[in-house]
Design a protein around this motif. Structure first.
Motif, PDB file in Angstrom:
ATOM      1  N   ASP A   1       0.810  -1.223   0.000  1.00  0.00           N
ATOM      2  CA  ASP A   1       0.000   0.000   0.000  1.00  0.00           C
ATOM      3  C   ASP A   1       0.843   1.274   0.000  1.00  0.00           C
ATOM      4  O   ASP A   1       0.322   2.383   0.008  1.00  0.00           O
TER       5      ASP A   1
ATOM      6  N   SER B   1       3.103   2.146   2.404  1.00  0.00           N
ATOM      7  CA  SER B   1       3.559   2.559   3.729  1.00  0.00           C
ATOM      8  C   SER B   1       4.880   1.860   4.059  1.00  0.00           C
ATOM      9  O   SER B   1       5.277   0.908   3.397  1.00  0.00           O
ATOM     10  N   ARG B   2       5.539   2.359   5.104  1.00  0.00           N
ATOM     11  CA  ARG B   2       6.844   1.824   5.500  1.00  0.00           C
ATOM     12  C   ARG B   2       6.903   1.711   7.008  1.00  0.00           C
ATOM     13  O   ARG B   2       6.386   2.573   7.726  1.00  0.00           O
ATOM     14  N   SER B   3       7.552   0.669   7.522  1.00  0.00           N
ATOM     15  CA  SER B   3       7.754   0.538   8.961  1.00  0.00           C
ATOM     16  C   SER B   3       9.172   0.039   9.223  1.00  0.00           C
ATOM     17  O   SER B   3       9.818  -0.512   8.330  1.00  0.00           O
TER      18      SER B   3
ATOM     19  N   GLN C   1      13.171   5.897  10.864  1.00  0.00           N
ATOM     20  CA  GLN C   1      12.762   6.381   9.552  1.00  0.00           C
ATOM     21  C   GLN C   1      13.192   7.824   9.341  1.00  0.00           C
ATOM     22  O   GLN C   1      13.170   8.623  10.266  1.00  0.00           O
TER      23      GLN C   1
ATOM     24  N   SER D   1       8.842   3.238  -1.937  1.00  0.00           N
ATOM     25  CA  SER D   1       7.702   2.754  -2.703  1.00  0.00           C
ATOM     26  C   SER D   1       7.811   1.257  -2.941  1.00  0.00           C
ATOM     27  O   SER D   1       8.922   0.726  -3.067  1.00  0.00           O
TER      28      SER D   1
END
Length: 159
Positions: free
Chosen positions: A53, A55-57, A64, A72
Motif C-alpha cells: 500500500d 507505507s513503510r515501517s 525512519q 515505494s
C-alpha cells in the motif's frame, strides 16, 4: 546513531509462463523498482519494510527519515485478457551490495492483489500489482551507509 541514506532502487526481473496449449498472452512490465528510501541506522540494526500500500515501517534501532528520498513498493503492469487467472511466485531472498561495502538481505513480500489474482483491466489499460519487501540491516560496521542495489525476481504464471 549513524546516518544511513539508503538510495536503494531494487530492480526486478520478470518471467511470464503459460501452460500449453492455450495461447493466452500475459505481458508484465516492471514499471518501478522496490525503493526503501532513507533511514538512520542504529547500533544494532533491524528491518525496514515497505508494504504494497506504499507505507513503510521499521524495527530494531532503525529510525525512519525522509530527507527527500521516496520509498515505494515495486510496481508491475500486467497486460492480460480480463478474467485471466494469474499466480505470483516470488523468487528467493537476495543479497544487495553496498556502494561503500557491506551487504543487505532483501525478502520479497506480498502483493497488493494477492495470489492468485484475476486480471481486470481491458487492454490498453493494465492491472497494477504492487509488491513490497523487507530489508534486513545489520550494525554499521557490517552495513556502512551508502547506496545498496540488486535484482530480485517475480514470476507471473497464467493458470
Amino acid at each position: 546513531m549513524g546516518l544511513m541514506v539508503l538510495l536503494l532502487h531494487v530492480t526486478s526481473s520478470v518471467k511470464a509462463q503459460e501452460p500449453p496449449p492455450r495461447p493466452i498472452s500475459v505481458y508484465v512490465n516492471p514499471a518501478q523498482g522496490l525503493i526503501f528510501g532513507a533511514f538512520f541506522q542504529g547500533v544494532t540494526g533491524g528491518t525496514v519494510t515497505v508494504f504494497p500500500d506504499g507505507s513503510r515501517s521499521v524495527t530494531g534501532s532503525i529510525v525512519q527519515a525522509n530527507l527527500g528520498f521516496p520509498f515505494s513498493p515495486a510496481i508491475f503492469e500486467v497486460d492480460a485478457n480480463p478474467g485471466t487467472l494469474i499466480q505470483i511466485l516470488n523468487g528467493p531472498d537476495v543479497t544487495l551490495t553496498g556502494s561503500n561495502g557491506g551487504t543487505l538481505s532483501l525478502h520479497i513480500g506480498s502483493s497488493s492483489t494477492g495470489s492468485p489474482f484475476v486480471a481486470t483491466a481491458t487492454s490498453p489499460a493494465r492491472t497494477l500489482v504492487r509488491i513490497g519487501g523487507t530489508l534486513t540491516v545489520g550494525p554499521p560496521l557490517a552495513n556502512p551507509s551508502g547506496s545498496y542495489s540488486g535484482l530480485f525476481s517475480v514470476t507471473f504464471i497464467q493458470e
